[in-house]
Design a protein around this motif. Structure first.
Motif, PDB file in Angstrom:
ATOM      1  N   ASP A   1      10.238  -3.565   8.795  1.00 35.40           N
ATOM      2  CA  ASP A   1      11.323  -2.897   8.069  1.00 35.40           C
ATOM      3  C   ASP A   1      10.995  -1.427   7.843  1.00 35.40           C
ATOM      4  OD1 ASP A   1      12.780  -5.238   7.942  1.00 35.40           O
ATOM      5  OD2 ASP A   1      12.262  -5.665   5.849  1.00 35.40           O
ATOM      6  N   SER A   2       9.762  -1.129   7.476  1.00 34.23           N
ATOM      7  CA  SER A   2       9.356   0.265   7.264  1.00 34.23           C
ATOM      8  C   SER A   2       9.501   1.072   8.542  1.00 34.23           C
ATOM      9  CB  SER A   2       7.908   0.341   6.770  1.00 34.23           C
ATOM     10  OG  SER A   2       7.790  -0.198   5.487  1.00 34.23           O
ATOM     11  N   ILE A   3       9.065   0.497   9.642  1.00 38.21           N
ATOM     12  CA  ILE A   3       9.160   1.190  10.926  1.00 38.21           C
ATOM     13  C   ILE A   3      10.626   1.383  11.315  1.00 38.21           C
ATOM     14  CG2 ILE A   3       8.696   0.981  13.405  1.00 38.21           C
ATOM     15  CD1 ILE A   3       6.052  -0.453  12.545  1.00 38.21           C
ATOM     16  N   ALA A   4      11.436   0.356  11.123  1.00 35.91           N
ATOM     17  CA  ALA A   4      12.859   0.445  11.478  1.00 35.91           C
ATOM     18  C   ALA A   4      13.576   1.505  10.640  1.00 35.91           C
ATOM     19  CB  ALA A   4      13.531  -0.917  11.306  1.00 35.91           C
ATOM     20  N   ASN A   5      13.116   1.719   9.420  1.00 38.29           N
ATOM     21  CA  ASN A   5      13.756   2.682   8.531  1.00 38.29           C
ATOM     22  C   ASN A   5      13.154   4.082   8.626  1.00 38.29           C
ATOM     23  OD1 ASN A   5      15.671   0.904   7.394  1.00 38.29           O
ATOM     24  ND2 ASN A   5      14.069   0.009   6.129  1.00 38.29           N
TER      25      ASN A   5
ATOM     26  N   THR B   1      10.857  11.141   7.694  1.00 45.24           N
ATOM     27  CA  THR B   1       9.759  10.338   7.143  1.00 45.24           C
ATOM     28  C   THR B   1       8.688   9.973   8.166  1.00 45.24           C
ATOM     29  OG1 THR B   1      10.924   8.243   7.543  1.00 45.24           O
ATOM     30  CG2 THR B   1      11.278   9.326   5.392  1.00 45.24           C
ATOM     31  N   ALA B   2       8.885  10.331   9.427  1.00 49.42           N
ATOM     32  CA  ALA B   2       7.953   9.914  10.487  1.00 49.42           C
ATOM     33  C   ALA B   2       6.529  10.414  10.244  1.00 49.42           C
ATOM     34  CB  ALA B   2       8.455  10.392  11.847  1.00 49.42           C
ATOM     35  N   ASP B   3       6.369  11.654   9.840  1.00 47.77           N
ATOM     36  CA  ASP B   3       5.022  12.176   9.591  1.00 47.77           C
ATOM     37  C   ASP B   3       4.342  11.430   8.448  1.00 47.77           C
ATOM     38  OD1 ASP B   3       5.283  14.022  11.635  1.00 47.77           O
ATOM     39  OD2 ASP B   3       5.787  15.692  10.293  1.00 47.77           O
ATOM     40  N   PHE B   4       5.112  11.072   7.420  1.00 52.91           N
ATOM     41  CA  PHE B   4       4.550  10.322   6.301  1.00 52.91           C
ATOM     42  C   PHE B   4       4.129   8.927   6.742  1.00 52.91           C
ATOM     43  CE2 PHE B   4       5.084   7.543   2.538  1.00 52.91           C
ATOM     44  CZ  PHE B   4       4.029   8.060   1.780  1.00 52.91           C
ATOM     45  N   GLN B   5       4.951   8.254   7.534  1.00 53.71           N
ATOM     46  CA  GLN B   5       4.594   6.924   8.035  1.00 53.71           C
ATOM     47  C   GLN B   5       3.314   6.988   8.869  1.00 53.71           C
ATOM     48  OE1 GLN B   5       5.808   3.795   7.472  1.00 53.71           O
ATOM     49  NE2 GLN B   5       7.034   4.759   5.885  1.00 53.71           N
TER      50      GLN B   5
ATOM     51  N   PHE C   1       0.957   9.262   8.547  1.00 55.46           N
ATOM     52  CA  PHE C   1      -0.111   9.571   7.595  1.00 55.46           C
ATOM     53  C   PHE C   1      -0.595   8.318   6.861  1.00 55.46           C
ATOM     54  CE2 PHE C   1      -1.166  10.627   3.157  1.00 55.46           C
ATOM     55  CZ  PHE C   1      -2.293  11.412   3.358  1.00 55.46           C
ATOM     56  N   ILE C   2       0.328   7.537   6.277  1.00 58.25           N
ATOM     57  CA  ILE C   2      -0.124   6.373   5.517  1.00 58.25           C
ATOM     58  C   ILE C   2      -0.747   5.313   6.419  1.00 58.25           C
ATOM     59  CG2 ILE C   2       1.374   6.743   3.526  1.00 58.25           C
ATOM     60  CD1 ILE C   2       3.182   4.506   4.582  1.00 58.25           C
ATOM     61  N   THR C   3      -0.258   5.212   7.655  1.00 60.37           N
ATOM     62  CA  THR C   3      -0.852   4.233   8.570  1.00 60.37           C
ATOM     63  C   THR C   3      -2.281   4.634   8.924  1.00 60.37           C
ATOM     64  OG1 THR C   3       1.319   3.642   9.447  1.00 60.37           O
ATOM     65  CG2 THR C   3      -0.592   3.058  10.786  1.00 60.37           C
ATOM     66  N   ARG C   4      -2.493   5.904   9.250  1.00 64.54           N
ATOM     67  CA  ARG C   4      -3.838   6.371   9.618  1.00 64.54           C
ATOM     68  C   ARG C   4      -4.773   6.439   8.417  1.00 64.54           C
ATOM     69  NH1 ARG C   4      -4.181  11.270  10.511  1.00 64.54           N
ATOM     70  NH2 ARG C   4      -2.032  11.886  10.169  1.00 64.54           N
ATOM     71  N   VAL C   5      -4.300   7.026   7.315  1.00 72.78           N
ATOM     72  CA  VAL C   5      -5.194   7.329   6.190  1.00 72.78           C
ATOM     73  C   VAL C   5      -5.315   6.154   5.215  1.00 72.78           C
ATOM     74  CG1 VAL C   5      -5.614   8.898   4.256  1.00 72.78           C
ATOM     75  CG2 VAL C   5      -4.794   9.801   6.441  1.00 72.78           C
ATOM     76  N   ALA C   6      -4.183   5.681   4.685  1.00 73.14           N
ATOM     77  CA  ALA C   6      -4.259   4.590   3.705  1.00 73.14           C
ATOM     78  C   ALA C   6      -4.777   3.303   4.343  1.00 73.14           C
ATOM     79  CB  ALA C   6      -2.896   4.346   3.063  1.00 73.14           C
ATOM     80  N   TRP C   7      -4.216   2.968   5.500  1.00 73.06           N
ATOM     81  CA  TRP C   7      -4.562   1.687   6.118  1.00 73.06           C
ATOM     82  C   TRP C   7      -5.699   1.804   7.127  1.00 73.06           C
ATOM     83  CZ3 TRP C   7      -2.871  -2.040   3.313  1.00 73.06           C
ATOM     84  CH2 TRP C   7      -1.710  -1.846   2.552  1.00 73.06           C
ATOM     85  N   GLY C   8      -5.700   2.840   7.950  1.00 74.20           N
ATOM     86  CA  GLY C   8      -6.734   3.008   8.967  1.00 74.20           C
ATOM     87  C   GLY C   8      -8.061   3.488   8.415  1.00 74.20           C
ATOM     88  N   ASP C   9      -8.020   4.281   7.337  1.00 75.82           N
ATOM     89  CA  ASP C   9      -9.250   4.781   6.722  1.00 75.82           C
ATOM     90  C   ASP C   9      -9.619   3.985   5.473  1.00 75.82           C
ATOM     91  OD1 ASP C   9      -9.477   6.797   8.649  1.00 75.82           O
ATOM     92  OD2 ASP C   9      -8.541   8.317   7.390  1.00 75.82           O
ATOM     93  N   LEU C  10      -8.814   4.109   4.418  1.00 75.62           N
ATOM     94  CA  LEU C  10      -9.165   3.540   3.121  1.00 75.62           C
ATOM     95  C   LEU C  10      -9.281   2.010   3.132  1.00 75.62           C
ATOM     96  CD1 LEU C  10      -9.739   4.138   0.159  1.00 75.62           C
ATOM     97  CD2 LEU C  10      -7.294   3.891  -0.256  1.00 75.62           C
ATOM     98  N   TRP C  11      -8.230   1.322   3.557  1.00 79.45           N
ATOM     99  CA  TRP C  11      -8.246  -0.141   3.539  1.00 79.45           C
ATOM    100  C   TRP C  11      -9.201  -0.713   4.591  1.00 79.45           C
ATOM    101  CZ3 TRP C  11      -5.967  -4.074   0.637  1.00 79.45           C
ATOM    102  CH2 TRP C  11      -5.146  -3.649  -0.419  1.00 79.45           C
TER     103      TRP C  11
END
Length: 131
Positions: free
Chosen positions: A31-35, A40-44, A46-56
């Motif tokens: 749903d996030s990707i579809a929306n 918002t593409a740069d933010f998506q 960013f959160i995929t690389r940094v929040a999920w790819g780095d932090l998590w």
């Protein structure tokens, strides 16, 4: 050492998307990707690389612990729009309804009773199928 050491941005994104799907579920991520829009593409990304790819993806805490930290922070800062998603993620990460209840009660002392009251309302709605 983290699991993203030496990875390219594209590899961090792939790792982030894998973790994001494991924690939040395919339906939410789809749903996030579809929306995603041009705005918002740069933010998506960013959160995929940094929040999920780095932090998590770091080794220092397991996902259960990260879920507890995220829920506590969201309650403390009044980010109610994110709570439902992270309550469901916490269940995927192995927390029980009872443990989530305890996290909310704990937050009442440190974040305030109104914040915990709202968190209980959001949790009751988000986890209704678990009761």
């Amino acid at each position: 050492m983290t699991t993203n050491e030496g990875l390219s941005d594209a590899e961090r994104w792939e790792q982030g998307m894998t973790v994001r799907r494991q924690v939040l579920g395919d339906e939410h991520v789809d749903d996030s990707i579809a929306n995603t829009t041009d705005f918002t593409a740069d933010f998506q990304d960013f959160i995929t690389r940094v929040a999920w790819g780095d932090l998590w993806s770091r080794h220092g805490l397991d996902r259960r612990s990260r879920s507890i930290a995220v829920i506590t922070s969201l309650i403390a800062h009044g980010h109610h729009e994110e709570l439902a998603m992270h309550f469901r993620a916490a269940m995927r990460n192995g927390l029980t309804v009872e443990e989530i209840k305890e996290v909310i009660i704990q937050s009442a002392v440190y974040s305030g009773v109104p914040a915990a009251n709202t968190a209980f309302r959001v949790a009751s709605e988000a986890l209704a199928d678990e009761f």
